[in-house]
Scaffold this motif. Structure first.
Motif, PDB file in Angstrom:
ATOM      1  N   ILE A   1      -7.065  -3.452   2.769  1.00  8.08           N
ATOM      2  CA  ILE A   1      -7.076  -2.021   2.516  1.00  8.08           C
ATOM      3  C   ILE A   1      -7.206  -1.316   3.865  1.00  8.08           C
ATOM      4  O   ILE A   1      -8.124  -1.605   4.630  1.00  8.08           O
ATOM      5  CB  ILE A   1      -8.250  -1.622   1.592  1.00  8.08           C
ATOM      6  CG1 ILE A   1      -8.137  -2.333   0.255  1.00  8.08           C
ATOM      7  CG2 ILE A   1      -8.289  -0.119   1.395  1.00  8.08           C
ATOM      8  CD1 ILE A   1      -9.324  -2.117  -0.661  1.00  8.08           C
TER       9      ILE A   1
ATOM     10  N   GLU B   1      -7.150   4.516   5.822  1.00  3.94           N
ATOM     11  CA  GLU B   1      -6.673   5.676   5.064  1.00  3.94           C
ATOM     12  C   GLU B   1      -6.874   5.473   3.568  1.00  3.94           C
ATOM     13  O   GLU B   1      -7.282   6.386   2.852  1.00  3.94           O
ATOM     14  CB  GLU B   1      -5.188   5.942   5.351  1.00  3.94           C
ATOM     15  CG  GLU B   1      -4.905   6.417   6.753  1.00  3.94           C
ATOM     16  CD  GLU B   1      -4.794   5.281   7.763  1.00  3.94           C
ATOM     17  OE1 GLU B   1      -4.757   4.095   7.363  1.00  3.94           O
ATOM     18  OE2 GLU B   1      -4.767   5.576   8.966  1.00  3.94           O
ATOM     19  N   GLU B   2      -6.598   4.279   3.095  1.00  2.72           N
ATOM     20  CA  GLU B   2      -6.774   3.994   1.667  1.00  2.72           C
ATOM     21  C   GLU B   2      -8.247   3.940   1.289  1.00  2.72           C
ATOM     22  O   GLU B   2      -8.621   4.331   0.193  1.00  2.72           O
ATOM     23  CB  GLU B   2      -6.059   2.697   1.288  1.00  2.72           C
ATOM     24  CG  GLU B   2      -4.548   2.847   1.248  1.00  2.72           C
ATOM     25  CD  GLU B   2      -4.088   3.907   0.251  1.00  2.72           C
ATOM     26  OE1 GLU B   2      -4.409   3.798  -0.945  1.00  2.72           O
ATOM     27  OE2 GLU B   2      -3.413   4.853   0.681  1.00  2.72           O
ATOM     28  N   LYS B   3      -9.095   3.455   2.187  1.00  5.46           N
ATOM     29  CA  LYS B   3     -10.539   3.468   1.920  1.00  5.46           C
ATOM     30  C   LYS B   3     -11.020   4.910   1.756  1.00  5.46           C
ATOM     31  O   LYS B   3     -11.803   5.214   0.852  1.00  5.46           O
ATOM     32  CB  LYS B   3     -11.306   2.782   3.051  1.00  5.46           C
ATOM     33  CG  LYS B   3     -11.158   1.283   3.071  1.00  5.46           C
ATOM     34  CD  LYS B   3     -11.931   0.696   4.240  1.00  5.46           C
ATOM     35  CE  LYS B   3     -11.705  -0.794   4.350  1.00  5.46           C
ATOM     36  NZ  LYS B   3     -12.404  -1.370   5.521  1.00  5.46           N
TER      37      LYS B   3
ATOM     38  N   ARG C   1      -9.178   7.521   0.887  1.00  2.42           N
ATOM     39  CA  ARG C   1      -8.601   8.063  -0.344  1.00  2.42           C
ATOM     40  C   ARG C   1      -9.381   7.575  -1.559  1.00  2.42           C
ATOM     41  O   ARG C   1      -9.633   8.330  -2.501  1.00  2.42           O
ATOM     42  CB  ARG C   1      -7.123   7.667  -0.460  1.00  2.42           C
ATOM     43  CG  ARG C   1      -6.374   8.448  -1.523  1.00  2.42           C
ATOM     44  CD  ARG C   1      -4.879   8.165  -1.453  1.00  2.42           C
ATOM     45  NE  ARG C   1      -4.534   6.828  -1.875  1.00  2.42           N
ATOM     46  CZ  ARG C   1      -4.436   6.444  -3.151  1.00  2.42           C
ATOM     47  NH1 ARG C   1      -4.664   7.292  -4.120  1.00  2.42           N
ATOM     48  NH2 ARG C   1      -4.112   5.201  -3.445  1.00  2.42           N
ATOM     49  N   THR C   2      -9.802   6.321  -1.535  1.00  2.31           N
ATOM     50  CA  THR C   2     -10.607   5.775  -2.626  1.00  2.31           C
ATOM     51  C   THR C   2     -11.937   6.520  -2.738  1.00  2.31           C
ATOM     52  O   THR C   2     -12.361   6.892  -3.835  1.00  2.31           O
ATOM     53  CB  THR C   2     -10.870   4.269  -2.409  1.00  2.31           C
ATOM     54  OG1 THR C   2      -9.624   3.588  -2.352  1.00  2.31           O
ATOM     55  CG2 THR C   2     -11.728   3.678  -3.516  1.00  2.31           C
TER      56      THR C   2
ATOM     57  N   GLU D   1       0.814  -1.210   0.000  1.00  2.82           N
ATOM     58  CA  GLU D   1       0.000   0.000   0.000  1.00  2.82           C
ATOM     59  C   GLU D   1       0.852   1.266   0.000  1.00  2.82           C
ATOM     60  O   GLU D   1       0.513   2.246  -0.654  1.00  2.82           O
ATOM     61  CB  GLU D   1      -0.893  -0.020   1.235  1.00  2.82           C
ATOM     62  CG  GLU D   1      -1.882   1.092   1.329  1.00  2.82           C
ATOM     63  CD  GLU D   1      -2.772   0.915   2.531  1.00  2.82           C
ATOM     64  OE1 GLU D   1      -2.480   1.523   3.569  1.00  2.82           O
ATOM     65  OE2 GLU D   1      -3.746   0.156   2.433  1.00  2.82           O
ATOM     66  N   ASN D   2       1.919   1.256   0.724  1.00  2.00           N
ATOM     67  CA  ASN D   2       2.766   2.450   0.818  1.00  2.00           C
ATOM     68  C   ASN D   2       3.789   2.526  -0.307  1.00  2.00           C
ATOM     69  O   ASN D   2       4.660   3.387  -0.286  1.00  2.00           O
ATOM     70  CB  ASN D   2       3.477   2.483   2.175  1.00  2.00           C
ATOM     71  CG  ASN D   2       2.493   2.665   3.305  1.00  2.00           C
ATOM     72  OD1 ASN D   2       1.458   3.284   3.131  1.00  2.00           O
ATOM     73  ND2 ASN D   2       2.815   2.122   4.451  1.00  2.00           N
TER      74      ASN D   2
END
Length: 84
Positions: free
Chosen positions: A65, A68-70, A72-73, A37-38
């Motif tokens: 996920i 933070e990625e959720k 951002r999505t 992810e990073n």
């Protein structure tokens, strides 16, 4: 060495260092998710470190996920469908 020794050691370590306890396999999942992810590691690098026969196992079983990625999505999707 007892079969339970690694888990017992990890629990003591987490308490001593104020780190949330995760089972040992949870650390593997965390490593896979955060590494990919990073963008620090490629899928193939994570696959090799975890000893998986294929990248499919790494991606389909071990990665997830983060919150933070959720977020951002969701932001990206909102920007894509914005009718400004």
């Amino acid at each position: 060495m007892s079969v339970n020794y690694p888990s017992q050691w990890l629990k003591r370590f987490c308490v001593a260092h104020s780190v949330p306890y995760l089972e040992i396999k949870g650390w593997r999942h965390t490593f896979a998710t955060l590494g990919i992810e990073n963008n620090n590691l490629t899928t193939k690098q994570v696959q090799a470190e975890l000893g998986h026969a294929s990248a499919d196992i790494t991606l389909n079983v071990y990665t997830g996920i983060s919150e933070e990625e959720k977020a951002r999505t969701a932001d990206t999707m909102a920007n894509l469908i914005a009718f400004d």
